[in-house]
Scaffold this motif. Structure first.
Motif, PDB file in Angstrom:
ATOM      1  N   GLU A  63       0.847  -1.214   0.109  1.00  0.00           N
ATOM      2  CA  GLU A  63       0.117  -0.155  -0.154  1.00  0.00           C
ATOM      3  C   GLU A  63       0.744   1.259   0.058  1.00  0.00           C
ATOM      4  O   GLU A  63       0.311   2.271  -0.507  1.00  0.00           O
ATOM      5  CB  GLU A  63      -1.005   0.106   1.300  1.00  0.00           C
ATOM      6  N   LEU A  64       2.216   1.143   0.454  1.00  0.00           N
ATOM      7  CA  LEU A  64       2.858   2.300   0.434  1.00  0.00           C
ATOM      8  C   LEU A  64       3.269   2.835  -1.125  1.00  0.00           C
ATOM      9  O   LEU A  64       3.040   4.060  -1.259  1.00  0.00           O
ATOM     10  CB  LEU A  64       4.368   1.939   1.160  1.00  0.00           C
ATOM     11  N   GLU A 100       1.287   2.122  -3.548  1.00  0.00           N
ATOM     12  CA  GLU A 100       0.185   2.443  -3.981  1.00  0.00           C
ATOM     13  C   GLU A 100      -0.406   3.816  -3.549  1.00  0.00           C
ATOM     14  O   GLU A 100      -0.575   4.811  -4.426  1.00  0.00           O
ATOM     15  CB  GLU A 100      -1.117   1.553  -3.450  1.00  0.00           C
ATOM     16  N   ALA A 101      -0.078   4.087  -2.206  1.00  0.00           N
ATOM     17  CA  ALA A 101      -0.365   5.493  -1.802  1.00  0.00           C
ATOM     18  C   ALA A 101       0.420   6.688  -2.596  1.00  0.00           C
ATOM     19  O   ALA A 101      -0.150   7.559  -2.728  1.00  0.00           O
ATOM     20  CB  ALA A 101      -0.146   5.476  -0.160  1.00  0.00           C
ATOM     21  N   ALA A 102       1.806   6.300  -2.535  1.00  0.00           N
ATOM     22  CA  ALA A 102       2.430   7.058  -3.262  1.00  0.00           C
ATOM     23  C   ALA A 102       1.982   7.250  -4.888  1.00  0.00           C
ATOM     24  O   ALA A 102       1.897   8.400  -5.348  1.00  0.00           O
ATOM     25  CB  ALA A 102       3.934   6.617  -3.438  1.00  0.00           C
ATOM     26  N   GLU A 103       1.608   6.386  -5.557  1.00  0.00           N
ATOM     27  CA  GLU A 103       0.897   6.526  -7.003  1.00  0.00           C
ATOM     28  C   GLU A 103      -0.313   7.380  -6.698  1.00  0.00           C
ATOM     29  O   GLU A 103      -0.399   8.185  -7.801  1.00  0.00           O
ATOM     30  CB  GLU A 103       0.485   5.150  -7.502  1.00  0.00           C
ATOM     31  N   ILE A 104      -1.138   7.333  -5.781  1.00  0.00           N
ATOM     32  CA  ILE A 104      -2.282   8.168  -5.751  1.00  0.00           C
ATOM     33  C   ILE A 104      -1.957   9.515  -5.457  1.00  0.00           C
ATOM     34  O   ILE A 104      -2.408  10.578  -5.896  1.00  0.00           O
ATOM     35  CB  ILE A 104      -3.279   7.382  -4.538  1.00  0.00           C
ATOM     36  N   ASP A 105      -0.778   9.711  -4.684  1.00  0.00           N
ATOM     37  CA  ASP A 105      -0.117  11.046  -4.493  1.00  0.00           C
ATOM     38  C   ASP A 105       0.429  11.704  -5.504  1.00  0.00           C
ATOM     39  O   ASP A 105       0.984  12.849  -5.505  1.00  0.00           O
ATOM     40  CB  ASP A 105       0.738  10.857  -3.244  1.00  0.00           C
ATOM     41  N   GLY A 106       0.489  11.019  -6.670  1.00  0.00           N
ATOM     42  CA  GLY A 106       1.023  11.637  -7.892  1.00  0.00           C
ATOM     43  C   GLY A 106       2.278  11.055  -8.527  1.00  0.00           C
ATOM     44  O   GLY A 106       2.558  11.669  -9.455  1.00  0.00           O
ATOM     45  N   CYS A 107       2.681  10.005  -7.869  1.00  0.00           N
ATOM     46  CA  CYS A 107       4.029   9.541  -8.278  1.00  0.00           C
ATOM     47  C   CYS A 107       3.737   8.487  -9.268  1.00  0.00           C
ATOM     48  O   CYS A 107       2.611   7.903  -9.607  1.00  0.00           O
ATOM     49  CB  CYS A 107       4.723   8.720  -7.306  1.00  0.00           C
ATOM     50  N   THR A 108       4.738   8.435 -10.269  1.00  0.00           N
ATOM     51  CA  THR A 108       4.709   7.310 -11.352  1.00  0.00           C
ATOM     52  C   THR A 108       5.225   6.127 -10.458  1.00  0.00           C
ATOM     53  O   THR A 108       5.635   6.255  -9.588  1.00  0.00           O
ATOM     54  CB  THR A 108       5.787   7.685 -12.329  1.00  0.00           C
ATOM     55  N   GLN A 128       8.867   6.567  -9.704  1.00  0.00           N
ATOM     56  CA  GLN A 128       9.297   7.676  -8.714  1.00  0.00           C
ATOM     57  C   GLN A 128       8.582   7.018  -7.113  1.00  0.00           C
ATOM     58  O   GLN A 128       9.230   7.031  -6.284  1.00  0.00           O
ATOM     59  CB  GLN A 128       8.142   8.827  -8.866  1.00  0.00           C
ATOM     60  N   ARG A 158      11.217   7.191  -4.039  1.00  0.00           N
ATOM     61  CA  ARG A 158      10.927   8.074  -3.335  1.00  0.00           C
ATOM     62  C   ARG A 158      10.225   7.439  -1.993  1.00  0.00           C
ATOM     63  O   ARG A 158      10.114   7.964  -0.964  1.00  0.00           O
ATOM     64  CB  ARG A 158       9.988   8.943  -3.725  1.00  0.00           C
ATOM     65  N   VAL A 159       9.687   6.285  -2.075  1.00  0.00           N
ATOM     66  CA  VAL A 159       8.941   5.534  -1.218  1.00  0.00           C
ATOM     67  C   VAL A 159       9.681   3.969  -0.807  1.00  0.00           C
ATOM     68  O   VAL A 159      10.265   4.041   0.251  1.00  0.00           O
ATOM     69  CB  VAL A 159       7.399   5.535  -1.239  1.00  0.00           C
ATOM     70  N   PRO A 174      13.564   4.130  -0.043  1.00  0.00           N
ATOM     71  CA  PRO A 174      14.044   4.531   1.136  1.00  0.00           C
ATOM     72  C   PRO A 174      13.578   3.803   2.410  1.00  0.00           C
ATOM     73  O   PRO A 174      14.439   3.612   3.315  1.00  0.00           O
ATOM     74  CB  PRO A 174      13.244   6.042   1.181  1.00  0.00           C
ATOM     75  N   ARG A 187      -2.333   8.481 -10.725  1.00  0.00           N
ATOM     76  CA  ARG A 187      -2.023   9.974 -10.471  1.00  0.00           C
ATOM     77  C   ARG A 187      -2.885  11.027 -11.264  1.00  0.00           C
ATOM     78  O   ARG A 187      -2.858  12.072 -10.988  1.00  0.00           O
ATOM     79  CB  ARG A 187      -0.522  10.142 -10.652  1.00  0.00           C
ATOM     80  N   PHE A 243      -6.084   4.155   3.201  1.00  0.00           N
ATOM     81  CA  PHE A 243      -6.027   2.832   3.230  1.00  0.00           C
ATOM     82  C   PHE A 243      -6.288   2.192   4.625  1.00  0.00           C
ATOM     83  O   PHE A 243      -6.254   2.931   5.571  1.00  0.00           O
ATOM     84  CB  PHE A 243      -4.671   2.353   2.973  1.00  0.00           C
ATOM     85  N   TYR A 258       4.004   6.992   5.151  1.00  0.00           N
ATOM     86  CA  TYR A 258       5.395   6.903   4.673  1.00  0.00           C
ATOM     87  C   TYR A 258       6.242   6.790   6.002  1.00  0.00           C
ATOM     88  O   TYR A 258       6.486   7.846   6.593  1.00  0.00           O
ATOM     89  CB  TYR A 258       5.686   7.836   3.679  1.00  0.00           C
TER      90      TYR A 258
END
Ligand code: ADP
Ligand code: MG
Lengths: 288, 362
Positions: free
Chosen positions: A179-180, A182-190, A193, A197-198, A201, B73, B81, B87
């Motif tokens: 989900e991390l 997935e959350a990043a993708e929803i937040d606008g990442c490709t 990315q 970025r998630v 790290p 996006r 979720f 994060y």
């Protein structure tokens, strides 16, 4: 009151027993290393003495001086070996980690045909002792001209380390919840990315520990290196140890001195990243 | 404008179809709750709307745009979720600002938006903590904050409260409802908890095995369930169901006792039917049964009572089936005491015993 006191006594007794046990265990682990360090600082007579001399009475830097001295007077091209070791270990580690990340991520996140079979095959390669490969490797390398080159050693160590790094990094990515990303993708990442970025790290500690294991494996490897390197152009430090043997004598002191020089970078590296190492090994902590 | 339209939406994993050609139109600003038992395809549907799951067939439109092939996006949505998916390597502030940072908005704008979201959700004192140092409820707030900073057209929630304890869940439920009133955005919310569905929704969508069973306002689905599944799923305790056969304007139960057919229902002579009575509509005599012209009376032996404070739940037996009834103005009940109960027939339901569908009402 009395029972309270005896309870406290018993607790203290347990503590002391615990301490002694730990001390004995650590001695068994550390004494060979300390013995090498000690030997590198004392004259050969004392090293060879029987019964062994535990308390040194003459410490000096003679072995180090001789080692860095001119070839022919006990000198060894330490800096060249060090450079070879560094180039080969660092390059092979970086490559093994990159491949390990790609492979580990694929195993952790995607379903594909033959996944289980490929994974098992990778693990099985770990069961083959490296030395068993030295002869075929030698023949192939001789044909293609990779004997006594950095590239040859790098390729060898990458092959040795990749199954392990894939396995380790797969384990770390598995612990990063899907989900991390997935959350990043929803937040606008490709997708790309989201990984850098998630997911990267978050798994970084694990990847760092995989890197250290790969580095130490390459840095310390002797069996294959002794076959595939010939001269100062590619000989690594473990192979360099053999320079202290001649037909009839063994220069124990010199060998110990070089061994100490070999251990230092590994120790320094481990200390530098130990925070990551511990975090990587107790990975559960980053979830949340 | 951000309506959401699902048109013959299908999801299949290989040969296994888990969402069966569902149709749903969600209006701009509407709070729609998908509810159903675990495994019925709610999350899958939500994730298809989000773009996290490929669509096997049909169409999804957000606003005027068909988004089938757009990555998440580009859909202008945000999602909360079940496990929050914060994060872990970022502070609360960085978590909240992440989407704006990715969108390359100037730092000053990001700060304003993040501080505003933090203010709305009372996160201001926690801004420099990492998620690991937050309690469950606080993480939940951060997850919501992360969703609101971007002002998306549609919010998607996947069981956001199921990891919280009961008290916190009630509290957050109220906050989510307030948030919706304040932001006025379209919300699609998934839960398996019918109480959450009833309290939050403008409209409830009840799903079972990848099909939509009924869509309606909470009162509609409560008062007029289309089948026995909805009847027992919505409302607590679940509606009592009694098997019987129609005989001259009455339903003959398995033990031969008769209940009149509820007013406005029509049923063919001899048809096998299921008689539905909610606990609120079967009470001991003198316990303020809901008003209505049609009352039936039965005697039942009470086997168990559960005092809940303002009311007591009574477990009794009727025609070999366990029935739950309510008693207002509670009084102590002796074991196996036989009491006379009244049934408010206007509130009762009749279903086809074979299909479970509600019978036609006049
Ligand atoms: N990747 C998958 N492969 C196969 N079946 C899946 C997969 N993901 C979900 N399912 C199945 O789809 C059905 C619906 O799942 P889901 O949407 O998660 O249900 P829920 O309503 O509980 O959220 C379940 O029966 C589940 O087993
Ligand atoms: Mg679900």
């Amino acid at each position: 009151m009395a029972s309270n006191q005896s309870h406290r006594m018993r607790r203290r007794g347990l503590k002391i027993a615990h301490f002694i046990g730990l001390f004995l265990a650590m001695s068994v682990i550390c004494i060979p290393g300390l013995w090498i360090v000690l030997n590198s600082f004392r004259p050969t007579v004392e090293i060879m003495a029987k019964p062994p001399v535990w308390i040194p009475n003459d410490l000096n830097l003679d072995h180090y001086r001789a080692m860095f001295g001119a070839v022919g007077e006990g000198g060894v091209p330490v800096l060249t070996y060090f450079r070879n070791s560094l180039i080969i270990s660092v390059t092979s580690t970086v490559i093994a980690i990159l491949i390990g990340m790609a492979g580990g991520y694929a195993f952790a996140r995607y379903r594909f045909k033959g996944k289980a079979a490929i994974f098992i095959a990778l693990m099985v390669t770990r069961a083959v002792p490296g030395v068993a490969l030295s002869l075929p490797l030698f023949i192939i390398y001789a044909r293609v001209g990779l004997i006594d080159t950095h590239i040859g050693m790098i390729v060898t160590y990458v092959a040795m380390n990749v199954p392990f790094t894939i396995w380790l990094i797969d384990g770390f990515f598995r612990q990063v919840p899907r989900e991390l990303a997935e959350a990043a993708e929803i937040d606008g990442c490709t997708r790309w990315q989201a990984f850098w970025r998630v997911e990267f790290p978050v798994a970084r500690s694990g990847i760092a520990s995989a890197g250290i294991f790969a580095f130490l494996t390459s840095w310390n490897e002797y069996a294959l290196a002794s076959q595939l390197t010939r001269s100062v152009t590619s000989k690594t430090m473990p192979v360099g140890l053999l320079d202290f043997t001649s037909e009839f004598t063994l220069n124990w002191g010199g060998m110990c001195a070089l061994a100490v020089l070999m251990i230092i970078p590994a120790l320094v590296l481990t200390f530098l990243v130990q925070k990551h190492l511990i975090a990587g090994l107790t990975f559960g902590g980053v979830k949340g | 404008m951000a309506q959401v339209h699902l048109r013959n939406l299908i999801k299949a994993y290989g040969a296994l179809q888990v969402v069966h050609a569902i149709n749903l139109d969600i209006a701009d600003g509407e709070f729609v709750v998908l509810v159903g038992p675990s495994g019925c395809g709610k999350s899958t549907t939500l994730r298809m709307i989000a773009g996290l799951e490929d669509i096997s067939g049909g169409e999804i439109a957000i606003g005027e745009r068909v988004v089938n092939d757009l990555p998440p996006r580009d859909r202008n949505i945000s999602m909360v979720f079940q496990n929050y998916a914060l994060y872990p390597h970022m502070t609360v502030r960085e978590n909240l600002g992440f989407s704006l940072k990715i969108a390359k908005r100037p730092q000053a704008d990001i700060d304003v938006a993040v501080n505003k979201a933090a203010d709305i959700l009372s996160l201001t004192p926690l801004m420099d903590r990492r998620p690991a140092a937050l309690s469950g409820g606080q993480r939940q707030r951060v997850a919501m904050g992360r969703a609101i900073v971007r002002h998306p057209e549609v919010f998607l929630f996947d069981e956001p409260l199921s990891n919280l304890d009961a008290k916190l869940r009630t509290q957050m439920r109220v906050e989510i409802k307030k948030l919706h009133q304040r932001l006025g955005s379209t919300i699609v919310y998934v839960t398996h908890d019918q109480v959450e569905a009833m309290t939050l929704a403008d409209r409830i969508v009840i799903m079972r095995d990848g099909h939509i069973e009924q869509v309606g306002t909470p009162i509609e689905v409560f008062d007029n369930p289309v089948n026995t599944f909805v009847a027992t799923f919505i409302g607590s305790p679940p509606m009592n169901l009694l098997e019987g056969r129609v005989d001259q304007g009455a339903v003959v139960l398995t033990d031969g006792s008769r209940l009149p057919i509820p007013p406005r229902y029509t049923a063919a002579q001899g048809a096998a039917v299921t008689y539905g009575i909610r606990a609120d509509n079967i009470m001991p005599v003198g316990h303020a049964l809901p008003a209505g012209d049609h009352i039936a009376t039965v005697d039942m032996a009470v086997t168990l009572s559960e005092p809940l404070g303002t009311e007591t739940l009574l477990f009794a037996e009727l025609a070999g089936t366990e029935v739950q009834a309510k008693m207002l103005n509670p009084r102590p009940v002796r074991g196996r005491e036989t009491m006379t109960f009244q049934i408010a027939l206007d509130k009762c339901h009749l279903f086809d015993a074979a299909t479970g569908s509600a019978l036609r009402r006049a």
